[in-house]
Design an enzyme around this catalytic site. Sequence first.
Site, PDB file in Angstrom:
ATOM      1  N   TYR A 150       0.885  -4.313  10.860  1.00 27.67           N
ATOM      2  CA  TYR A 150       1.136  -5.754  10.913  1.00 27.67           C
ATOM      3  C   TYR A 150       0.108  -6.424  10.007  1.00 27.67           C
ATOM      4  O   TYR A 150      -1.102  -6.244  10.184  1.00 27.67           O
ATOM      5  CB  TYR A 150       0.975  -6.231  12.351  1.00 27.67           C
ATOM      6  CG  TYR A 150       1.449  -7.638  12.620  1.00 27.67           C
ATOM      7  CD1 TYR A 150       2.690  -7.869  13.213  1.00 27.67           C
ATOM      8  CD2 TYR A 150       0.651  -8.737  12.313  1.00 27.67           C
ATOM      9  CE1 TYR A 150       3.123  -9.164  13.487  1.00 27.67           C
ATOM     10  CE2 TYR A 150       1.076 -10.023  12.568  1.00 27.67           C
ATOM     11  CZ  TYR A 150       2.311 -10.244  13.157  1.00 27.67           C
ATOM     12  OH  TYR A 150       2.736 -11.517  13.428  1.00 27.67           O
TER      13      TYR A 150
ATOM     14  N   LEU B 143       0.825  -1.202   0.000  1.00 27.27           N
ATOM     15  CA  LEU B 143       0.000   0.000   0.000  1.00 27.27           C
ATOM     16  C   LEU B 143       0.867   1.263   0.000  1.00 27.27           C
ATOM     17  O   LEU B 143       0.592   2.215  -0.743  1.00 27.27           O
ATOM     18  CB  LEU B 143      -0.928  -0.022   1.215  1.00 27.27           C
ATOM     19  CG  LEU B 143      -2.188   0.836   1.141  1.00 27.27           C
ATOM     20  CD1 LEU B 143      -2.989   0.527  -0.109  1.00 27.27           C
ATOM     21  CD2 LEU B 143      -3.038   0.618   2.390  1.00 27.27           C
TER      22      LEU B 143
ATOM     23  N   LYS C 295      -7.426  -4.169  14.716  1.00 25.98           N
ATOM     24  CA  LYS C 295      -7.932  -3.142  13.807  1.00 25.98           C
ATOM     25  C   LYS C 295      -9.173  -2.460  14.383  1.00 25.98           C
ATOM     26  O   LYS C 295      -9.335  -1.228  14.272  1.00 25.98           O
ATOM     27  CB  LYS C 295      -8.255  -3.761  12.443  1.00 25.98           C
ATOM     28  CG  LYS C 295      -7.025  -4.159  11.636  1.00 25.98           C
ATOM     29  CD  LYS C 295      -6.251  -2.937  11.173  1.00 25.98           C
ATOM     30  CE  LYS C 295      -5.133  -3.278  10.216  1.00 25.98           C
ATOM     31  NZ  LYS C 295      -4.406  -2.075   9.752  1.00 25.98           N
TER      32      LYS C 295
ATOM     33  N   TYR D  45      -5.910 -10.229  14.723  1.00 23.55           N
ATOM     34  CA  TYR D  45      -5.719  -9.162  13.742  1.00 23.55           C
ATOM     35  C   TYR D  45      -6.962  -8.273  13.678  1.00 23.55           C
ATOM     36  O   TYR D  45      -6.873  -7.043  13.718  1.00 23.55           O
ATOM     37  CB  TYR D  45      -5.426  -9.773  12.372  1.00 23.55           C
ATOM     38  CG  TYR D  45      -5.281  -8.771  11.259  1.00 23.55           C
ATOM     39  CD1 TYR D  45      -4.053  -8.189  10.981  1.00 23.55           C
ATOM     40  CD2 TYR D  45      -6.372  -8.408  10.475  1.00 23.55           C
ATOM     41  CE1 TYR D  45      -3.922  -7.261   9.950  1.00 23.55           C
ATOM     42  CE2 TYR D  45      -6.253  -7.487   9.448  1.00 23.55           C
ATOM     43  CZ  TYR D  45      -5.028  -6.918   9.194  1.00 23.55           C
ATOM     44  OH  TYR D  45      -4.900  -6.004   8.181  1.00 23.55           O
TER      45      TYR D  45
END
Length: 741
Positions: free
Chosen positions: A506, A457, A574, A570
């Site tokens: 991550y 990204l 977020k 994960y």
Amino acid sequence: MWGGIECTVNRVENTYFDQIERSGHSHRPTDLDLFAGLGITAIRYPILWERTAPGDLDRADWSWADSRLTRLRELGIKPIVGLLHHGSGPRHTSLIDPDFPEKLAAYAGAVARRYPWVESYTPVNEPLTTARFSCLYGHWYPHRSDDHSFARAMLNQVKGTALAMRAIREVNPHAQLVQTEDLGKVYSTSRLAYQADFENERRWLTFDLLRGRVVPGHQMWDYLLYARIHPEELEWFAQNPCPPDIMGVNYYLTSERFLDHRLENYPPHMHGGNGRDEYVDVEAVRVLPGGIEGAGTLLREAWERNGLPIAITEVHNGCTREQQLLWLVEVWNAATSLKREGVDIRAVTPWALLGTYDWHTLVTRNEGVYEPGVYDVRGDQPRPTALAQLVRELAQRGEPSHPALHSESWWHHPSRLSYEAQPMKWESIRASRKSRSKGGINMESRPILITGAAGTLGTAFARICEHRGLSHFSMKRNDLDIANSSQVVEILDKLKPWAVVNAAGYVRVDDAECDIERCYRENTHGPATLAEACASRDVKLLTFSSDLVFDGSKGAPYVESDPTCPLNIYGHSKAEAEKLVLAAHPHALVVRTSAFFGPWDAYNFITLALQALAENRPVITTEGEIVSPTYVPDLVNACLDLLIDSEKGLWHLANQGALSWAGLARLAADMAGLNADGVECETIQFAGRAKRPTFSALTSERGILLPTLENALSRYLRECAVPWRKPISAQAKEELEMAAS
């Protein structure tokens, strides 16, 4: 400052294309209150013949016009009423109907009687352009391609304008004619100078006819006789002049053209001619090394030739947001500079307040391609873009403030030259850009700071910022630890960015189950640290979240307001980051996205799957997880536009479509011309694999900004120069070239 909405109602065969319906303005009267907030004093407003009286005039429906014009009057915005906008009238007439002028005048008289207080009219928008597209090039109804039909359509529209103003002035003697036309100019190779001279004279025909100037000796007189127009018809205009009170000029980056006989430099679909010579008619900005003349020069030419008060009645650029800003400011500056010199410039008009649809096809096909304007209408309500702030600033004090205005205008950069015999290489373009900066930072502007520069990204953001001319500075993990508060503060104070794009984090979903502390540090604490530092310095922040904040139980695509319920570490990291970032920096932009693929990353799922299938290796994947794949260039461009727009809060950005990983592999294989039989589905949960939602597809309640997955995949396959790329036929190649141009 005036305003205008793209309101074309044109006919293609038996289908009408109605921009007012497509933008939603037809059923959204509250748009007018939004427009009033921009500080505009007048608006070009459509009370169009085809919409109001598609049948007999006696059965006209005035309800829509009544409510809209009444509200404009209440808001103190002067309407400049348009009766035809690239239209050919209702089905009972056409541009070549001998009775067209009288029919239009009858409608104009009815409008004036119903709204006697309206002071300004544009009975027909761009008669010359409409006649060319309808009766010389055959794009619009009545689809003719000959000089006589063109001349007939031209004279009918201009005579209709004169008769319409006569009927209007019987009701309101002080009504003004604001006559619009595209402010074009034509350049050419020496062989085609005669054709360029002809077109440069023809561009004034609308105004010359209205002013009664087309008489024997006029450069268009002999042409019109050649086109089988009787002299008595031309004499009518000299005997019944209707000079415009204001000359409205519409100016676009495509208005200036270049005629080139060197056909070998251009693809076959661009080849044309005039019966004497074959040549290409191309945008001058794409071929002239010195660039186009620009608004200032063309406005001066219009003033010196005609001596009429001038309003720039359309300014729009269908491009990325900073380029839209730059174009409006460039035209505004040209207009204000000329006004200071004594040229009678009355107004500048940001044209597409609500954007436009399908003008890339000249409104000949319904493909749903939308270009935002001052507002973006792809959500439930129009969303103001950065252009809205710019219009307000120019209207109030004449000075813009957006930091993105320090970007480079693509029409002034060598990379614009698309059809040179020896086009510049990307490396030389990069070198020329970097030569104007120090240390990768344009010292005349504040940059965008990109973190996570080494990742997919971050790399894409840097690449696209470079392409768009946005000043930026990229930092890798070793250069900036976003979870280290002192480092973050030091870098922000040193670089003074106007925005931060956080592409660090991550990304190993499965490893996060056993690497919890590091996952939270990079995905949660890092973005929160950035948010606190950016908020205290009034710096915009863009950071990213994931579809894995959801558990999949909804069974339908998730929107921004759906509650989060992650299934793995994960996803938890977020979800927590979203809360902390928006608490610390309420004006931050948090984008949830999913399943990246792109042309510059060799390790994304689609690239690896296609490579395996091309080598007759199996692709082991799953049918049990439904996702929304996201094309990285689309994601990055949309994010940059939103950042420039000062958008905030949660946004879902993914290409339109929801399918399993196996379905994605099969679709990509089919589009690439590969055998999809090698796609195999796993049936067991691998040990150590993080639990994932069975359905995590994303959609948006704020606006669908990215195109379909199929559209994205087709562009991905064109971008990737790899051996599994599907062979393409000559016809398909020509269609792709036409779409690209």
